[in-house]
Structure formats: C-alpha cells, structure tokens
Scaffold this motif. Structure first.
Motif, short mmCIF file in Angstrom:
data_model
loop_
_atom_site.label_atom_id
_atom_site.label_comp_id
_atom_site.label_asym_id
_atom_site.label_seq_id
_atom_site.Cartn_x
_atom_site.Cartn_y
_atom_site.Cartn_z
N UNK A 1 7.56 -27.81 10.06
CA UNK A 1 8.79 -28.37 9.51
C UNK A 1 9.84 -28.51 10.62
N UNK A 2 10.82 -29.38 10.40
CA UNK A 2 11.92 -29.49 11.37
C UNK A 2 12.59 -28.14 11.63
N UNK A 3 12.76 -27.33 10.60
CA UNK A 3 13.40 -26.02 10.78
C UNK A 3 12.57 -25.14 11.72
N UNK A 4 11.25 -25.24 11.62
CA UNK A 4 10.38 -24.44 12.50
C UNK A 4 10.47 -24.92 13.94
N UNK B 1 8.51 -16.59 14.69
CA UNK B 1 8.70 -15.22 15.17
C UNK B 1 7.43 -14.39 14.96
N UNK B 2 6.83 -14.54 13.79
CA UNK B 2 5.60 -13.78 13.50
C UNK B 2 4.48 -14.17 14.46
N UNK B 3 4.40 -15.46 14.78
CA UNK B 3 3.34 -15.92 15.67
C UNK B 3 3.56 -15.40 17.09
N UNK B 4 4.82 -15.39 17.53
CA UNK B 4 5.13 -14.83 18.85
C UNK B 4 4.66 -13.38 18.92
N UNK B 5 4.92 -12.63 17.81
CA UNK B 5 4.52 -11.22 17.78
C UNK B 5 3.00 -11.08 17.71
#
Ligand SMILES: [Zn+2]
Lengths: 503, 102
Positions: A395-398, A431-435
């Motif tokens: 999404x654009x927000x992501x 953020x979850x994916x970065x973690x």
C-alpha cells in the motif's frame, strides 16, 4: 486455422485513416445490485449472491438502486454530459444463459447522460503531451451478466464445449456503459489516444469513488470499435468490435492490430466483416466472434416493471458539487507541487502509478522517494508478476513507512528492497519485516569504529591522502567498511567516523 | 411502433432464429398468418385511442421509485439451484450454447 494477413502499421497509415469508437463498461462498487438487494462482493462462492429478482424467477420485481443512479449521474457530469430530465430503462432481448431473464435491463434511446466530452492528455513520443478532446456520445445504466464456464472444450471457450456452467453472482451488478463518438483524424496516434482515453477515464472513475476500476478483475472493461477509410476520403468504413480488452496496454495493441488487419483485407480488394472479435492477451491477436446483430434484433422496448428516472435539477446540482477536481487540472497542479518534469510525470501516469504516488506523498514520503519506489522498484515487480501495479500487495502507506525507515537511518535502499520482498510475501508491516529479517543497519559506533580502524590500517596510503585534505578519497575506505559490515551500515555515518578519525 | 398489422413470413422466420426456435416450412406457413391476426387485434386498440391518450410504457404516472443501497438476504446456493434441471460445481449446468456471447 489460416493465419491472418496483416499489413505493417506504417503501410496501414499510408493508405487509410483510422476511426475508433470506445465502449467502456464500469462495474459500480455499490453494496448491492442494480435491481435487487443482493451483495456484490468479488470472488464469493458461486450462486451465493442471488435472489428471485436477479435469477429472473417468475413474479420477482426489480427495484432501482438509488446509489447506482447517483453514480451514473456523477459519471455523466464528470464527463461534461447533459443529464436527462426523464429517461427509462429498456429490455435488451437475447437468448443466452448469462442472463437468466432472457433479457438484460439496460437503457436504449433514453440514456441518463449524453453529449459530453473528455480532454485527454496523450503522450507523444519525443514531444510534448497533446490534449485531444474525445466526444462522449452517452453514458447509460445497465446490469452485468452472469459468468459462464464452458466445459468439455479444449480451451475453455464456447466452441467445442459440450455444456456450460453458470454462476449468477455477477448478474445484476450495476454497470455504467460509456460510449464515445467516433474518434477520427488521429492517424498514427490512434493507438496511444485509445490507451490514454481509457487510462484517464479509469483515473476519473477512481477519483469519483464509484468503482475500484480494476481492469484485471473486469470491473472496468473496454470494447474497441475500429474502422478504416481510404486516406483523405472521409466517412467511416465497416467496423469490427473487439470485446473485453482487459489492460491499458492491450487497448493500444488491439487498435494497432485491427488497423493492420483491416488494412490487409481492404488493400487486397476484400471487405471487413461487421463482427465482434475476441482479443487474445497472450498472443496479441484478435479472432472472429459472431456477426454483429443489428440493434433491432435485440427488440428493445421500455421496461414495463420500472418507472422512469427523472432526476430533479436540484439533485443534479447537488451531485455536481460533489465532483472531484478535473483530472487534467489536478495533474498539472500536482506536477508543479511535486516538481516533476514532464517526462517524470508521464512515466508516473503511464505506469498507472499516479494515484499511488499521490497517496504515498500524502502518507508522508517526499515526491522523489514516492516516485522512485513505485516506478523503479514496484513497477518492475508488478511487471514480473504480470499484474497491474495497483494490484500489488503493497500500500502507499507501507511505501511511505519504508522510506521513513530509510530516512531514519534504520535501513538503507538495498534493505528497503528486501522489505518490499517481505511485504509482497505477506510477512507483516515494514517494521516487523525489518525485525524478522534482521535488516537493521548497525548504528552502534563501537562496532562501526572497529571496522573503520581496520580499514584505515589496511589502507595507509588512502588514509594519508585524507589527512592531507583529499576528502574525496574517503570513498575507498567507506567501501571497505561497508564490505566488512556486509552492507548493514549507514554509509553517511561511516563517512563521518572516517573523517573524525583522520581529522 | 406504427400501426402495422402485417408480419411477413420472412420476419417470423427471423424472429424464430433470434429466439432459437427451429421452425419447419410448414410451421412457418401456419404461424405467420396467426401472428398477423394477433397484431391486427392489438392495432385496433391504437385506432380507438384519441389524441388525448399519449403512448406510455407504464400505467401509473410515477417517477423515481428507488431503493436504498442496503444488502438484503437472498437465496442460499442450495435454494437457488433447487429448481435447476442440472447442477455441477454449484453452478447451473446448461446445454451447449449455440452462437456466441453477447
Ligand atoms: Zn438478487
């Protein structure tokens, strides 16, 4: 099967003038169907969104969806149409099991909107955009048909099938059919004009919020009428109607292909058959459908089960006040606001990413970052997956959130690409994916400092140059540190540390 | 529609084709005159309607009868398919389709 003779596009243009007529069907995103209260969700189990009315059972009576009429009027107004003071529905009679009533409730000689136009921005290769005014003949209300699966044939097509299976969930969903007047005088630009018209109409529909306008799901579908007349002779030749062209790129290809096919037929002394043609997305060709019925064969007559629609002028003006900004005006305004060049803007629109970029900027990203991610990274992935860019699971927000992580120094561009991998794979928020993927940059100065010391020790010549004031030489040391940190470092911070240590 | 009480044999043959009804020559000979008689009877109503009776498609002079866009329960798939002569994969199974999609 004999192969179809084609002239080249250039040969077609040498001898003929093309004329196009575009019919676009827009499936409205109302909660319920046109004439009954059945839901309209896409992808439901077969025959679970049906009732006596949309199944055409005896005695069932239709009732018009007010929201669909409202959407039809708003579409008409946005296309600069006049709105009928009084109009009726009509029965279009034909025998085909996709309509269980044996007729489709449509509008015939009394459309709700008529005589409009749209100013279409057409990209010209190597030149400035050109504005072409496309005249709108009419926009009328009707209902969608059911979906048939043809069983027993080799290709899933009707020919050779021994029976068909019908799902009526889609039967009765409100459709607005928008028909242009013949578009003539376009010459070599004809394919690009057709594409730009459908693209801009789609943008308009999305801006109006009346449909999700997903070409890949069939919620917006284009039929391309094309004919050729001898060059300079004026008039219109016999047309073919290519049905259900389901991507913007295919609209352009279908016009081009039919021009080449017609030119070959006409140049060899043959004639064009007035017929519908099927578009084949995979091979980029059209094949013969049925001979086109004359309108009188549909034996249209006013629908006796529905009363006329007579929108008051007050209602029409109320709806006019709800129209979004004209897309052409809006595009010019945003281009100036974002500081995009003509070419950058054209690429953004051409990729179908205008709305996505707009929303990404609204979510906090800079215009440059929004364009970079959608056009360089996500357009490529959409292309690889064979879907429209709006259909990607990002999404654009992501996208704005990913850029926010880059700006904060948490990740770099290379890691951002891996975050997009994660988003597309449904692994959670950025953020979850970065973690979970362990993507964060090393911001710990201790670890970075050690790597910088190692780099200085290993490259004494370079270090001396920097001490002597040749700051540009720092690049070589940064590369060495990044290598040791396996890319998980903020290059800007590494540079700062190097210059501090060698000051 | 003009008050025309004639329907030709060719027109009946064409209508039969549109309606996917296979009529023999003998049936056409038999039906065409019958349909003409029916049209004549309807046409006689046109003759008695005065200039003060405008043509209409609805007997009650009403407009704008609308329904709110609110979902109402319909039929379950089982109910919807219960009257179908043949069902396959929760869909209505219909014989081979003649002609092409509209
Ligand atoms: Zn229904």
């Amino acid at each position: 099967m004999s192969t179809t003779e084609l002239k080249t596009f250039e040969e077609a243009l040498e001898s003929f003038d093309p004329a196009m007529g575009l019919e676009v069907h827009v499936e409205l995103s109302t909660l319920t169907k046109m004439f009954c209260g059945c839901p309209t969700e896409f992808g439901a189990e077969p025959n679970t969104q049906v009732c006596p009315t949309c199944l055409g059972l005896p005695g069932a009576m239709p009732a018009v969806n007010a929201k669909a009429v409202e959407a039809a009027i708003r579409i008409g107004l946005a296309l600069n149409c006049e709105i009928a003071e009084w109009c009726r529905f009509a029965r279009k009679n034909y025998f085909y099991p996709d309509m269980p009533k044996n007729f489709q409730t449509s509008q015939y000689d009394e459309p709700i909107a008529f005589e409009g136009y749209m100013d279409v921005t057409v990209p010209v290769e190597g030149g400035e955009d050109e504005i072409v005014r496309v005249a709108i003949e009419r926009a009328h209300m009707e209902e969608d048909t059911g979906k048939s699966l043809h069983v027993g044939g080799a290709t899933g097509r009707i020919h050779g099938a021994d029976h068909s299976l019908v799902d009526y969930n889609r039967a009765g969903i409100p459709l607005i059919e928008i028909v242009t007047k013949p578009i003539t005088g376009m010459g070599e630009k004809a394919p690009a004009v057709a594409r730009a018209y459908v693209a801009q109409l789609r943008e308009l529909i999305i801006a109006l919020g009346v449909s999700d306008a997903r070409m890949d799901q069939g919620s917006i579908r284009a039929d391309v009428n094309l004919s050729l007349a001898p060059k300079g002779a004026g008039g219109l030749g016999t047309r073919s109607e290519t049905k259900n062209v389901n991507s913007l790129r295919s609209v352009e290809r279908a016009v081009r292909y039919e021009m080449q096919r017609h030119a070959a037929l006409l140049s060899s002394g043959g004639s064009v058959l007035q017929e519908t043609r099927h578009w084949h997305e995979d091979t980029g060709i059209t094949t013969s459908g049925r001979e086109k019925s004359d309108a009188e064969d549909y034996r249209y007559f006013p629908e006796p089960d529905l009363v006329p629609v007579a929108p008051s002028r007050e209602w029409v003006e109320e709806l006019r006040a709800t129209l979004p900004e004209n897309p052409t005006v809006k595009r010019a305004r945003l281009q100036a606001e974002w500081g995009f060049s003509d070419l950058e803007m054209r690429d953004t629109v051409g990729a179908g990413a205008f709305g996505l970029v707009e929303q990404t900027i609204a979510a906090g990203a800079t215009p440059t970052a929004a364009r970079k991610w959608w056009l360089s990274e996500l357009a490529r992935r959409a292309n690889e997956a064979g879907v429209e860019i709006t259909a990607l699971a990002v999404t654009p927000a992501e996208v704005a959130a990913v850029q926010g992580l880059v700006d904060a120094g948490t990740i770099n561009d290379k890691m951002a690409r891996q975050v997009f991998d994660g988003l597309l794979a449904g692994e959670g928020t950025p953020e979850e994916i970065v973690a979970s993927r362990g993507l964060a940059l090393v911001s710990d100065d201790g670890a970075l400092g050690a790597a910088v010391d190692n780099a200085i020790a290993a490259n004494p010549d370079v270090a001396q140059k920097i001490r002597d004031g040749k700051v540009a030489a720092a690049g070589a040391l940064i590369g060495s540190v990044m290598k040791e940190m396996r890319g998980q470092a903020d290059a800007g911070r590494v540079r700062e540390l190097i210059l501090e240590k060698l000051a | 529609m003009p008050a025309r009480a004639e329907i030709s044999r060719d027109e009946v043959a064409h209508l039969a084709e549109l309606a996917r009804i296979d009529l023999s020559d003998a049936e056409l000979d038999h039906l065409a005159p019958q349909l003409s008689v029916i049209l004549e009877s309807v046409a006689s109503i046109t003759a008695v309607a005065g200039d003060d009776v405008p043509p209409t498609s609805h007997p009650i002079p009403m407009t704008n009868v609308f329904r709110d866009d609110v979902v109402r329960p319909g039929l379950t798939a089982e109910e919807a398919l219960s009257g179908a002569p043949a069902v396959e994969e929760q869909r209505f199974s219909v014989p081979r389709i003649l002609g092409d999609e509209q």
